[in-house]
Scaffold this motif. Structure first.
Motif, PDB file in Angstrom:
ATOM      1  N   ALA A  59      -7.697  -5.307  -1.088  1.00  0.00           N
ATOM      2  CA  ALA A  59      -7.990  -3.923  -1.182  1.00  0.00           C
ATOM      3  C   ALA A  59      -9.192  -3.353  -0.828  1.00  0.00           C
ATOM      4  O   ALA A  59      -9.991  -3.875  -1.593  1.00  0.00           O
ATOM      5  CB  ALA A  59      -7.160  -3.430  -2.374  1.00  0.00           C
ATOM      6  N   ARG A  89       0.915  -0.968   0.002  1.00  0.00           N
ATOM      7  CA  ARG A  89       0.056  -0.066  -0.085  1.00  0.00           C
ATOM      8  C   ARG A  89       0.911   1.217  -0.105  1.00  0.00           C
ATOM      9  O   ARG A  89       1.832   1.153   0.587  1.00  0.00           O
ATOM     10  CB  ARG A  89      -0.933   0.072   1.277  1.00  0.00           C
ATOM     11  CG  ARG A  89      -1.888  -1.175   1.314  1.00  0.00           C
ATOM     12  CD  ARG A  89      -2.616  -1.053   2.306  1.00  0.00           C
ATOM     13  NE  ARG A  89      -3.663  -2.124   2.283  1.00  0.00           N
ATOM     14  CZ  ARG A  89      -4.891  -2.099   3.145  1.00  0.00           C
ATOM     15  NH1 ARG A  89      -5.028  -1.289   3.676  1.00  0.00           N
ATOM     16  NH2 ARG A  89      -5.822  -3.267   3.077  1.00  0.00           N
ATOM     17  N   THR A 107      -6.739   7.841  -2.550  1.00  0.00           N
ATOM     18  CA  THR A 107      -6.194   6.226  -2.757  1.00  0.00           C
ATOM     19  C   THR A 107      -7.057   5.823  -3.921  1.00  0.00           C
ATOM     20  O   THR A 107      -6.331   5.155  -5.075  1.00  0.00           O
ATOM     21  CB  THR A 107      -6.492   5.448  -1.569  1.00  0.00           C
ATOM     22  OG1 THR A 107      -5.758   5.972  -0.592  1.00  0.00           O
ATOM     23  CG2 THR A 107      -5.882   3.999  -2.130  1.00  0.00           C
ATOM     24  N   SER A 108      -8.380   5.705  -4.258  1.00  0.00           N
ATOM     25  CA  SER A 108      -9.226   5.133  -4.900  1.00  0.00           C
ATOM     26  C   SER A 108     -10.605   5.951  -5.222  1.00  0.00           C
ATOM     27  O   SER A 108     -11.733   5.596  -4.547  1.00  0.00           O
ATOM     28  CB  SER A 108      -9.503   3.568  -4.876  1.00  0.00           C
ATOM     29  OG  SER A 108     -10.175   2.988  -5.944  1.00  0.00           O
ATOM     30  N   HIS A 142      -1.186  -1.105  -7.608  1.00  0.00           N
ATOM     31  CA  HIS A 142      -2.577  -0.633  -7.506  1.00  0.00           C
ATOM     32  C   HIS A 142      -3.522  -0.866  -8.439  1.00  0.00           C
ATOM     33  O   HIS A 142      -2.675  -0.659  -9.523  1.00  0.00           O
ATOM     34  CB  HIS A 142      -2.502   0.806  -6.543  1.00  0.00           C
ATOM     35  CG  HIS A 142      -1.961   0.915  -5.666  1.00  0.00           C
ATOM     36  ND1 HIS A 142      -2.377   0.925  -4.210  1.00  0.00           N
ATOM     37  CD2 HIS A 142      -0.346   1.016  -5.270  1.00  0.00           C
ATOM     38  CE1 HIS A 142      -1.411   1.004  -3.431  1.00  0.00           C
ATOM     39  NE2 HIS A 142      -0.478   0.902  -3.761  1.00  0.00           N
ATOM     40  N   GLU A 143      -4.523  -0.817  -8.269  1.00  0.00           N
ATOM     41  CA  GLU A 143      -5.612  -0.851  -9.392  1.00  0.00           C
ATOM     42  C   GLU A 143      -5.337   0.307 -10.330  1.00  0.00           C
ATOM     43  O   GLU A 143      -5.574   0.042 -11.728  1.00  0.00           O
ATOM     44  CB  GLU A 143      -6.970  -0.669  -8.957  1.00  0.00           C
ATOM     45  CG  GLU A 143      -7.445  -2.155  -8.258  1.00  0.00           C
ATOM     46  CD  GLU A 143      -9.023  -1.994  -7.690  1.00  0.00           C
ATOM     47  OE1 GLU A 143      -9.656  -0.818  -8.216  1.00  0.00           O
ATOM     48  OE2 GLU A 143      -9.416  -2.991  -6.996  1.00  0.00           O
ATOM     49  N   TYR A 155      -3.056   5.396   1.372  1.00  0.00           N
ATOM     50  CA  TYR A 155      -3.872   4.535   1.790  1.00  0.00           C
ATOM     51  C   TYR A 155      -3.602   3.949   3.020  1.00  0.00           C
ATOM     52  O   TYR A 155      -4.529   3.595   3.853  1.00  0.00           O
ATOM     53  CB  TYR A 155      -3.513   3.207   0.750  1.00  0.00           C
ATOM     54  CG  TYR A 155      -4.547   2.106   0.698  1.00  0.00           C
ATOM     55  CD1 TYR A 155      -5.821   2.201   1.761  1.00  0.00           C
ATOM     56  CD2 TYR A 155      -4.298   1.065   0.039  1.00  0.00           C
ATOM     57  CE1 TYR A 155      -6.668   1.088   1.513  1.00  0.00           C
ATOM     58  CE2 TYR A 155      -5.234  -0.038  -0.076  1.00  0.00           C
ATOM     59  CZ  TYR A 155      -6.431  -0.085   0.828  1.00  0.00           C
ATOM     60  OH  TYR A 155      -7.306  -1.259   0.794  1.00  0.00           O
ATOM     61  N   HIS A 166      -5.643  -4.905  -7.655  1.00  0.00           N
ATOM     62  CA  HIS A 166      -4.638  -4.612  -6.620  1.00  0.00           C
ATOM     63  C   HIS A 166      -3.783  -5.839  -6.200  1.00  0.00           C
ATOM     64  O   HIS A 166      -4.160  -6.887  -5.611  1.00  0.00           O
ATOM     65  CB  HIS A 166      -5.168  -4.039  -5.184  1.00  0.00           C
ATOM     66  CG  HIS A 166      -4.235  -3.574  -4.293  1.00  0.00           C
ATOM     67  ND1 HIS A 166      -4.317  -2.051  -3.994  1.00  0.00           N
ATOM     68  CD2 HIS A 166      -3.299  -4.090  -3.457  1.00  0.00           C
ATOM     69  CE1 HIS A 166      -3.231  -2.008  -3.049  1.00  0.00           C
ATOM     70  NE2 HIS A 166      -2.805  -2.949  -2.659  1.00  0.00           N
TER      71      HIS A 166
END
Lengths: 210, 163
Positions: free
Chosen positions: B122, A45, A107-108, B94-95, A49, B89
């Motif tokens: 994730a 990570r 992060t996403s 990461h994605e 994150y 992930h």
């Protein structure tokens, strides 16, 4: 720490009790954080994150402190001091949740947007976002409490159900997540949180209906 | 999405529906009378999608095996030469990272495999993402969840319907 011995000398037993209570709290909070810090998932990570995840764990830890303060269960913190600490911890909890959401958003973004829109495929997202809104509403209400001239009874009727819902939703959120927290330390922290919250709510209720 | 939560009642309905759907999910029966039903796009399936991922022999160093089939809705005929995009992930990225994305083509029997790095949990679940978006059939985004984060394979079936 010495304030309680101001009026009368502290007995040896009281001193032991104080160290025991604070020591127990430190262990109860440090173990889940330590286990999470040792998680192999952290290696995969990026920092933002990791910050987001730990902000959530810290939030869960702060949640446990709140009922203990309300109960006056932490030696040396009682009355006005405990109230002030409850308020400060409440602010810290809001900050932890905001950081949790913001860091996970970075992060996403699509995953966080889905969660906030209640469109995520994961139940824990829904529970977490509901808990977030309830914490924010509770914080806002606490800030407006004086201006709204809420009576203690009125405040209790709003605060206690919110607390029960927040704890239930947050524990559900945490338990359903496959993340950095260890399974057993997560369950233990959750169990203690539920027990402390229910005890504090129970003690806050008047003995007879008013 | 914001229209979903305009009222409290709507929000409650949505939450109740989510809980109910989660509870009933295990009880659903696939349609069979009208032949093979098309695979619906999954919630969150398109998250962190990058269009046009290159066809690759494997993603990164490999070690985890994504397998699957692509068939036609109705008669279930295998579909060869179909492009499937995969991302997740993993231990290597990461994605959102471009190098976490890759595509592969189905063989004569409609099967595909992708050697890719180990998927790690994730956003709360160990899951992968797959997409069919070449246009001959309707676009489908999938988000399969691994039954255990220690699994080293994941199998995914696509049933496509003509666009």
């Amino acid at each position: 720490m010495w304030t309680s011995s101001f009026n009368r000398p502290e007995t040896r037993a009281a001193r032991h009790r104080k160290w025991l209570a604070w020591g127990a709290l430190v262990i109860v909070l440090a173990v889940p954080l330590g286990v999470a810090a040792a998680s192999p998932l952290l290696a995969w990570r990026q920092p933002i994150y990791i910050i987001g995840g730990f902000a959530g764990i810290v939030g869960l830890c702060l949640m446990l402190v709140q009922p203990l303060l309300a109960l006056g269960a932490l030696p040396g913190l009682s009355g006005a001091t405990a109230r002030r600490a409850h308020r400060v911890t409440g602010h810290a909890l809001v900050a932890a949740i905001v950081l949790h959401v913001a860091a996970l958003w970075i992060t996403s973004p699509p995953d966080m947007l889905d969660a906030l829109a209640f469109a995520a495929p994961t139940l824990f997202s829904t529970l977490g976002v509901m808990a977030m809104w309830l914490v924010l509403a509770t914080g806002a209400l606490a800030l407006l409490r004086k201006r709204l001239r809420l009576s203690p009874r009125r405040w209790r009727r709003l605060h206690l159900p919110a607390v029960v819902a927040i704890v239930g939703l947050s524990v559900g959120h945490a338990v359903l997540i496959q993340g950095t927290m260890g399974w057993w330390s997560k369950l233990a922290l959750s169990g203690l949180l539920i027990a402390a919250a229910l005890t504090a709510v129970w003690r806050s209720l008047p003995r007879s209906p008013r | 999405m914001s229209s979903l939560i305009q009222t409290r009642r709507r929000l409650l309905g949505l939450v109740g529906g989510t809980v109910g759907a989660a509870a009933l999910g295990g009880l659903s029966v696939p349609a069979s009378a009208a032949g093979l039903a098309p695979t619906p796009t999954m919630r969150g399936g398109a998250n962190n999608y990058r269009p046009g991922a290159p066809v690759v022999d494997r993603i990164g160093g490999g070690g985890f095996l994504m397998t699957g089939t692509v068939r036609r809705a109705g008669d279930g005929a295998p579909l060869p030469g179909q492009r499937i995009q995969i991302w997740a992930h993993t231990t290597e990225g990461h994605e959102r990272d471009p190098e976490s994305h890759g595509a592969t083509l189905t063989d004569d029997e409609g099967r595909f495999t992708m050697d890719m790095p180990q998927i790690v949990p994730a956003f709360g679940q160990a899951h992968g993402h797959l997409a069919y978006d070449s246009g001959d059939f309707q676009t489908v985004f999938l988000r399969p969840v691994m039954s255990s984060p220690r699994d080293t394979t994941l199998h995914v079936d696509f049933v496509l319907q003509p666009a």
